[in-house]
Design an enzyme around this catalytic site. Structure first.
Site, PDB file in Angstrom:
ATOM      1  N   GLY A  55     -41.441 -53.528  86.228  1.00  0.00           N
ATOM      2  CA  GLY A  55     -42.958 -53.471  86.384  1.00  0.00           C
ATOM      3  C   GLY A  55     -43.667 -54.776  85.849  1.00  0.00           C
ATOM      4  O   GLY A  55     -43.173 -55.772  85.447  1.00  0.00           O
ATOM      5  N   ASN A  56     -44.886 -54.954  85.454  1.00  0.00           N
ATOM      6  CA  ASN A  56     -45.596 -56.046  85.013  1.00  0.00           C
ATOM      7  C   ASN A  56     -46.764 -55.600  84.310  1.00  0.00           C
ATOM      8  O   ASN A  56     -47.048 -54.163  83.999  1.00  0.00           O
ATOM      9  CB  ASN A  56     -46.189 -56.646  86.249  1.00  0.00           C
ATOM     10  CG  ASN A  56     -47.333 -55.939  87.298  1.00  0.00           C
ATOM     11  OD1 ASN A  56     -48.378 -55.411  86.761  1.00  0.00           O
ATOM     12  ND2 ASN A  56     -46.836 -55.434  88.510  1.00  0.00           N
ATOM     13  N   ARG A  57     -47.691 -56.321  83.646  1.00  0.00           N
ATOM     14  CA  ARG A  57     -48.704 -55.958  82.672  1.00  0.00           C
ATOM     15  C   ARG A  57     -49.950 -55.654  83.049  1.00  0.00           C
ATOM     16  O   ARG A  57     -51.037 -55.371  82.516  1.00  0.00           O
ATOM     17  CB  ARG A  57     -48.789 -57.096  81.529  1.00  0.00           C
ATOM     18  CG  ARG A  57     -47.277 -57.093  80.702  1.00  0.00           C
ATOM     19  CD  ARG A  57     -47.263 -58.337  80.043  1.00  0.00           C
ATOM     20  NE  ARG A  57     -48.439 -58.493  78.949  1.00  0.00           N
ATOM     21  CZ  ARG A  57     -49.249 -59.373  78.446  1.00  0.00           C
ATOM     22  NH1 ARG A  57     -48.583 -60.771  78.695  1.00  0.00           N
ATOM     23  NH2 ARG A  57     -50.378 -59.366  77.579  1.00  0.00           N
ATOM     24  N   SER A  58     -50.087 -55.481  84.514  1.00  0.00           N
ATOM     25  CA  SER A  58     -51.457 -55.501  85.027  1.00  0.00           C
ATOM     26  C   SER A  58     -52.062 -54.110  84.540  1.00  0.00           C
ATOM     27  O   SER A  58     -51.388 -53.047  84.707  1.00  0.00           O
ATOM     28  CB  SER A  58     -51.421 -55.491  86.333  1.00  0.00           C
ATOM     29  OG  SER A  58     -52.783 -55.106  86.938  1.00  0.00           O
TER      30      SER A  58
END
Ligand code: CTP
Length: 399
Positions: free
Chosen positions: A201-204
């Site tokens: 995933g990512n940090r958004s």
């Protein structure tokens, strides 16, 4: 314009003094309706002198003019600043045990509230639920800002500055400039599963996307919001009668949802952080170290570029907006942005600088807005709401 400024019992009432003064200076007819507690922070003579109108907290004063409902009926705009947790709860429940409560029940004017309280109270599930109720009724919320609070603690809970409250409130009553438009906003970040319990995933956090959806709805648009793993507290802010939310997890799900919604959208804003790759074979059972050699190799395959696909197959007249989070700075950031906008075929690309400690989680943002006309490049910075409004201004400029 006939403006009712409701003041409730919080220390931020001293900032509302400036709000009332600025409204009167701008030529509006202002009536201040404080709660009894509010008068412990700023006294009645101050409100009367500044507003140049009589002030009372009681439904039993001026009965001959049916004051308990007449202020609400006459109002073109109601601003509640500061809005304490207690008043927010009473508004959600429709309690009318003072002039403020009856005025709020009697009005059909837009209601703008500026919450102010300690972070714990703001985050309490009761307040979250009450705020969702108010938003679903169309109440417009400004802030709260993140920063130093009265007890020396710090976090979200500070009342927004009077100038910000004024700008939003006056924007609400001026002609809603996005009315009649149907817009699609994607927000958050997609996740690609490795196995039933793990993902890439990512940090958004989804904050900027939610701010875009809310700004559009406040400005009159119908909004389809495609949310990918937006934090629950952030998503709660998106409850609005004109925002229709669908939830997605992976890039493939996001693509299905946005392609469907784009078929009826006038504007598409891809604010979601989309995972560029997915695992080629998702394991059916949890991956285990047992019998391994101390390494793990994952084969990743590229996901389709959703934004580029939307731009290629756009409806006539549709405006496409992309986002780019870049770790470069200065001219390199600008050049990367330009190339990316062209490569993807977006009409507008909003470029953010991000880093290990920049860009995520925060309530603030700063961005470069790039279009094909190099002379119309603009910079937008401030709260994520301010950046969102700047993006919609730029969209309107393009249309
Ligand atoms: N985007 C998309 N589909 C993808 C990847 C990105 O629709 N598979 C969209 C994002 O929603 C965003 C824009 O494209 O609006 C730019 O995303 P970014 O990750 O910066 O673009 P990339 O194509 O991944 O560029 P880079 O090569 O810099 O990673």
């Amino acid at each position: 314009m006939f403006v009712v400024v409701a003041v409730t019992g919080g220390i931020a009432a001293y900032k509302t003094v400036h709000l009332v003064r600025d409204l009167v200076r701008a030529g509006h007819e202002v009536h201040v309706v404080p709660t009894a507690d509010a008068l412990r922070f700023v006294g009645l003579p101050t409100w009367e002198a500044l507003s140049r109108n009589p002030v009372t907290t009681s439904v039993h004063d001026d009965v001959a003019r049916v004051r308990h409902v007449s202020l609400g009926q006459q109002a073109d705009l109601v601003i509640v600043a500061p809005a304490t947790a207690n008043t927010i709860a009473k508004m959600a429940a429709g309690i009318a045990d003072d002039l403020l409560g009856t005025t709020l029940l009697a009005t059909t004017a837009p209601v703008v509230i500026a919450p102010a309280m300690h972070t714990e109270m703001w985050r309490h599930p009761a307040t979250t639920a009450n705020m969702a109720t108010l938003r679903s009724r169309g109440v417009i919320v400004v802030g709260p800002d993140d920063g130093l609070l009265t007890g020396g603690d710090s976090g979200p809970g500070r009342m927004s500055e009077p100038a910000d409250i004024l700008r939003t409130a006056l924007g609400v009553v001026s002609a809603p400039d996005l009315a009649g438009l149907r817009v699609l906003v994607s927000a958050g970040g997609t996740r690609e599963p490795l196995d039933p319990v793990r993902f890439i995933g990512n940090r958004s956090s989804g904050r900027q996307g939610i701010a875009l959806a809310l700004a559009a709805a406040d400005r009159g648009a119908e909004v389809d919001l495609v949310a990918a793993h937006v934090e629950a507290a952030v998503l709660a802010a998106a409850s609005h009668p004109r925002i229709h939310i669908s939830h997605v997890g992976t890039t493939a799900e996001l693509q299905d949802a946005v392609v469907a919604a784009a078929s009826v959208a006038d504007v598409v804003v891809m604010a979601a952080a989309v995972s560029d790759y997915r695992v080629s074979e998702v394991a059916d059972t949890k991956l285990t170290k047992e019998g391994g050699d101390g390494t793990l190799t994952l084969r990743l395959v590229e996901n389709p570029d959703v934004l580029a696909g939307l731009a290629r197959s756009r409806r006539p007249g549709q405006t496409i907006v992309g986002f780019a989070a870049e770790t470069a700075s200065g001219d390199e950031l600008r050049e990367r942005g330009r190339r990316k906008r062209e490569r993807k075929g977006a009409d507008l690309l909003v470029v953010n600088r991000v880093g290990w400690s920049e860009g995520f989680e925060s309530e603030e943002n700063s961005a470069l807005l790039l279009t094909e006309h190099t002379d119309t490049e603009t910079e937008a910075s401030g709260t994520k709401r301010e950046v969102a409004d700047a993006v919609w201004d730029a969209v309107l400029g393009l249309r």
